[in-house]
Motif scaffolding. Structure first.
Motif, PDB file in Angstrom:
ATOM      1  N   GLN A   1      30.920  80.381  -6.284  1.00  0.00           N
ATOM      2  CA  GLN A   1      30.132  81.746  -5.399  1.00  0.00           C
ATOM      3  C   GLN A   1      28.579  81.398  -5.601  1.00  0.00           C
ATOM      4  O   GLN A   1      27.944  81.306  -6.478  1.00  0.00           O
ATOM      5  CB  GLN A   1      30.210  82.592  -6.444  1.00  0.00           C
ATOM      6  CG  GLN A   1      29.982  83.987  -6.353  1.00  0.00           C
ATOM      7  CD  GLN A   1      30.821  84.328  -5.342  1.00  0.00           C
ATOM      8  OE1 GLN A   1      32.648  83.980  -5.011  1.00  0.00           O
ATOM      9  NE2 GLN A   1      30.697  85.012  -3.880  1.00  0.00           N
TER      10      GLN A   1
ATOM     11  N   VAL B   1      31.313  79.370   1.211  1.00  0.00           N
ATOM     12  CA  VAL B   1      30.936  78.498   0.283  1.00  0.00           C
ATOM     13  C   VAL B   1      30.856  76.927   0.636  1.00  0.00           C
ATOM     14  O   VAL B   1      29.696  76.838   0.096  1.00  0.00           O
ATOM     15  CB  VAL B   1      32.550  78.138  -0.555  1.00  0.00           C
ATOM     16  CG1 VAL B   1      32.949  77.113  -0.913  1.00  0.00           C
ATOM     17  CG2 VAL B   1      33.057  79.371  -1.783  1.00  0.00           C
TER      18      VAL B   1
ATOM     19  N   PHE C   1      32.765  74.069  -4.861  1.00  0.00           N
ATOM     20  CA  PHE C   1      33.310  75.525  -4.026  1.00  0.00           C
ATOM     21  C   PHE C   1      32.298  77.199  -4.899  1.00  0.00           C
ATOM     22  O   PHE C   1      33.646  77.448  -5.935  1.00  0.00           O
ATOM     23  CB  PHE C   1      34.674  75.977  -4.518  1.00  0.00           C
ATOM     24  CG  PHE C   1      35.523  75.547  -2.902  1.00  0.00           C
ATOM     25  CD1 PHE C   1      34.722  74.239  -1.950  1.00  0.00           C
ATOM     26  CD2 PHE C   1      36.749  75.453  -2.961  1.00  0.00           C
ATOM     27  CE1 PHE C   1      35.155  74.071  -1.619  1.00  0.00           C
ATOM     28  CE2 PHE C   1      37.252  74.587  -1.435  1.00  0.00           C
ATOM     29  CZ  PHE C   1      36.715  74.023  -0.541  1.00  0.00           C
TER      30      PHE C   1
END
Length: 338
Positions: free
Chosen positions: A33, A101, A31
């Motif tokens: 950025q 994501v 997950f």
């Protein structure tokens, strides 16, 4: 008063305990950025930093607010309504983050999808406040011992205000620790406003007093959650809150202001969030009018300061100090005999 302190500590400690356990999970799930290509070049090193960390302080805030909630007032309950509106606005951000994501599409939700969801949530909450006998259509004017009755126009005006503020909080979340820091100060201020109003109004009905205290508990829980999140979100950030966290904060901030009948006070308490949105609007208008020229090096304005030579820590400190001073001014402007 003790309940407020416990709410802050419970949320703070909870955040510090779950943070080290959730971060490895976010990394394992990848997950990370996706950094906007047109953003500051220095931010490219943040590519892949775990995001959606806002789920953590949202959880500690809700749990602490529920555990320390006082009397329940059904439909009119401020604490429950704050939890609901904050979680609903958070869900919009969560879906946006999930698309970024998992789908690796940096822009997330299509703009109209986000707008439709926010309009529905904001209009519903504005209607709720309008119908709530402890809120209604009147708003308090800072520095003056008067109220402004918006009548039926309260609903569309507050709907627009809520949408604007939620997105303003989202826009401010562009530097490590910046939104978390100002939110700690802002949340404590809303709690103090509720507390001072209760202490100053001896004739206030018991239900309203209870509601104001439940709101103060929620505010202190949010302050504690954001304070704990800063342990992992300060520069260089080990995790980002994502749209999940920024929209939770935005919904909570505007929700508290509306329930207190103090949305105008957001000019002080949420000034830096407003500045983020206004800088984007000014930049776009100036760009179109001058056919390609820019008034800021980059917007939102915190990126202008960054490209002008300030470090992220310096900008965060400046924003926090400005917020603190303006929050103090807002407390001094509070007409406590309304």
């Amino acid at each position: 008063m003790l309940r407020l302190i416990i709410a802050l500590l419970l949320s703070l400690v909870g955040m510090l305990l779950i943070g080290p356990r959730v971060l490895p999970v976010l990394r394992r799930l990848k997950f990370g950025q996706t950094i906007y290509e047109l953003g500051p070049k220095a931010h490219q090193v943040k590519q892949g930093t775990p995001t959606m960390g806002g789920l953590m302080f949202a959880l500690t805030t809700v749990v602490a607010a529920l555990l320390l909630h006082g009397a329940w007032f059904g439909f009119n309950d401020f604490g429950l309504s704050l939890i609901i509106v904050s979680v609903l606005t958070m869900l919009v951000g969560f879906v946006d983050d999930y698309i970024k994501v998992v789908k690796k599409r940096n822009l997330g939700l299509v703009w109209w999808q986000k707008v439709v969801a926010q309009v529905v949530i904001s209009a519903a909450f504005a209607w709720y406040c309008y119908q709530n006998p402890n809120v209604g259509s009147k708003v308090i004017i800072p520095f003056f011992n008067v109220e402004w009755d918006l009548g039926i126009f309260y609903i569309p005006i507050m709907t627009a205000v809520m949408i604007f503020m939620v997105n303003s909080a989202n826009l401010q979340d562009g530097l490590d620790g910046i939104l978390s820091s100002v939110s700690v100060v802002g949340s404590v201020t809303w709690a103090l406003m509720a507390l001072f109003t209760v202490l100053a109004a001896a004739a206030m009905p018991a239900e309203m007093k209870g509601n104001y205290m439940n709101l103060a508990v929620f505010a202190m829980a949010l302050a504690g959650g954001c304070m704990g999140f800063l342990r992992f979100n300060h520069y260089p950030a080990a995790v980002f809150m994502g749209d999940t966290g920024s929209m939770f904060i935005g919904g909570a901030m505007v929700g508290m202001s509306m329930l207190l009948r103090m949305p105008i006070f957001m000019i002080f308490v949420c000034f830096t969030m407003l500045a983020s949105s206004l800088s984007v609007i000014i930049q776009r208008i100036y760009f179109k009018v001058t056919h390609g020229k820019r008034i800021f090096k980059m917007s939102p304005i915190h990126h202008h300061f960054e490209l002008s030579g300030m470090t992220e820590n310096q900008i965060v400190a400046m924003y926090t100090i400005v917020t603190g001073v303006l929050c103090l001014l807002s407390l001094l402007s509070l007409p406590l005999n309304i």
